[in-house]
Design an enzyme around this catalytic site. Sequence first.
Site, PDB file in Angstrom:
ATOM      1  N   ASP A  20       6.952  62.252 -40.656  1.00 31.18           N
ATOM      2  CA  ASP A  20       8.408  62.066 -40.138  1.00 31.18           C
ATOM      3  C   ASP A  20       9.301  61.075 -40.678  1.00 31.18           C
ATOM      4  OD1 ASP A  20      10.482  63.082 -38.647  1.00 31.18           O
ATOM      5  OD2 ASP A  20      10.130  62.307 -36.716  1.00 31.18           O
ATOM      6  N   GLY A  23      14.200  61.742 -43.783  1.00 31.39           N
ATOM      7  CA  GLY A  23      15.728  61.897 -43.885  1.00 31.39           C
ATOM      8  C   GLY A  23      16.301  60.354 -43.663  1.00 31.39           C
ATOM      9  N   TRP A  25      14.595  57.592 -44.199  1.00 34.80           N
ATOM     10  CA  TRP A  25      14.164  56.826 -45.000  1.00 34.80           C
ATOM     11  C   TRP A  25      15.485  56.600 -46.288  1.00 34.80           C
ATOM     12  CZ3 TRP A  25      13.042  57.461 -50.233  1.00 34.80           C
ATOM     13  CH2 TRP A  25      12.475  56.360 -50.921  1.00 34.80           C
ATOM     14  N   ASN A  68      11.353  74.432 -38.047  1.00 35.74           N
ATOM     15  CA  ASN A  68      12.119  73.592 -39.134  1.00 35.74           C
ATOM     16  C   ASN A  68      13.162  74.810 -39.612  1.00 35.74           C
ATOM     17  OD1 ASN A  68       9.503  71.235 -40.129  1.00 35.74           O
ATOM     18  ND2 ASN A  68      11.129  70.983 -38.856  1.00 35.74           N
TER      19      ASN A  68
HETATM   20  C1  FPP Z   1      10.254  65.351 -41.489  1.00 33.92           C
HETATM   21  O1  FPP Z   1      11.144  64.329 -41.861  1.00 33.92           O
HETATM   22  C2  FPP Z   1       9.615  65.982 -42.735  1.00 33.92           C
HETATM   23  C3  FPP Z   1       9.790  67.259 -42.831  1.00 33.92           C
HETATM   24  C4  FPP Z   1      10.333  68.410 -41.931  1.00 33.92           C
HETATM   25  C5  FPP Z   1       8.914  67.716 -44.159  1.00 33.92           C
HETATM   26  C6  FPP Z   1       7.821  67.249 -44.666  1.00 33.92           C
HETATM   27  C7  FPP Z   1       7.600  67.388 -45.825  1.00 33.92           C
HETATM   28  C8  FPP Z   1       7.336  66.424 -46.870  1.00 33.92           C
HETATM   29  C9  FPP Z   1       6.648  65.379 -46.755  1.00 33.92           C
HETATM   30  C10 FPP Z   1       7.636  66.646 -48.162  1.00 33.92           C
HETATM   31  C11 FPP Z   1       6.364  66.816 -49.220  1.00 33.92           C
HETATM   32  C12 FPP Z   1       5.062  67.594 -48.468  1.00 33.92           C
HETATM   33  C13 FPP Z   1       4.423  68.301 -49.207  1.00 33.92           C
HETATM   34  C14 FPP Z   1       3.142  69.078 -48.482  1.00 33.92           C
HETATM   35  C15 FPP Z   1       4.718  68.597 -50.735  1.00 33.92           C
HETATM   36  P1  FPP Z   1      12.696  64.658 -41.233  1.00 33.92           P
HETATM   37  O2  FPP Z   1      13.371  65.231 -42.375  1.00 33.92           O
HETATM   38  O3  FPP Z   1      12.832  65.276 -40.034  1.00 33.92           O
HETATM   39  O4  FPP Z   1      13.080  63.074 -41.166  1.00 33.92           O
HETATM   40  P2  FPP Z   1      14.137  62.624 -40.335  1.00 33.92           P
HETATM   41  O5  FPP Z   1      13.318  62.360 -38.672  1.00 33.92           O
HETATM   42  O6  FPP Z   1      14.486  60.928 -40.766  1.00 33.92           O
HETATM   43  O7  FPP Z   1      15.533  63.354 -40.466  1.00 33.92           O
END
Ligand code: FPP
Length: 287
Positions: A20, A23, A25, A68
């Site tokens: 998590d 975004g 980051w 998602n």
């Molecule tokens: C959550 O961060 C992350 C995700 C919903 C996607 C996870 C995907 C990756 C780490 C990309 C790479 C993965 C692979 C397998 C190639 P968020 O966007 O919810 O972060 P936030 O809470 O800061 O909004």
Amino acid sequence: MTGSSYPPVSAPRHVGIIMDGNGRWAERQGKPRLIGHRVGAAAVRRTTEAAAKLGISQLTLFAFSSENWRRPEEEVDFLMRLFRRFLRSERDRLRRDGVRLLAVGRLAELPAFVVRELEHTIEATGNGERITLCLAVNYGGRQEIVDACRSLAARAASGRIDPEAIDADAVEASMYQPDMPPLDLVIRTGGEMRLSNFLVWQSAYAEFWSTATCWPAFGEELLGRAVAEFRRRERRFGALTPSTGEPQPIVDCGLRISDWRVEPCCPHQSSRDAHKPFGDVIVQGGD
Ligand code: FPP
């Protein structure tokens, strides 16, 4: 497991990570959220290698939850293309490094171009014995249990299984990956303290560890800290303590509020930002 015979805590066999904070980051670097996902893919590679070095035999990463799909179409499309690119570009490296790839989730609902790359990579890395990397994609823990129930109900209706014979082993055998070992340790990056529908069945006795660091900044050092903390935990699996045969008394561990500190979401976040409401958690000093 009965009485005092639970095993000593060694390295976790199966670690799951809720990745998590991509975004946040990116936003903190003044970049579009999607860049966080792209940098997050590099953290996947780094963390898999670190896990193998630590002797972890399976790493399961929550890459895309059943929920998602509710994100903006542009972000969902970006993630799907990122998965394809990751699988294509990493396939040879995974095979060379002895990494066996698996996937769990309602995979048939993913775009065909992702399913194809997943299938190719799963096949190409099938002999990997160093570590298993399992991607949870279009995955929901409750949905997995629902799917297992459906399959058991269908077998019961057609007389292939006696409803009375349905026990935990039968449910487990109906999961997406019946051989998946139970989770020992669940790590969540980005500071939240929720399981968010990740491997609900498999995490029944898992230890939980959370870091305020966002996923794109995660790697060997933090994984090592999580594993070190795991090894200090006492896992009783519902049994009693081995020494006295009694439940552990609640003791005053001597910690005072002044022993706690605020850890910023990302290591390179300035201390000026450390008070911002999102993602900052209070962690035990020296953790
Ligand atoms: C959550 O961060 C992350 C995700 C919903 C996607 C996870 C995907 C990756 C780490 C990309 C790479 C993965 C692979 C397998 C190639 P968020 O966007 O919810 O972060 P936030 O809470 O800061 O909004």
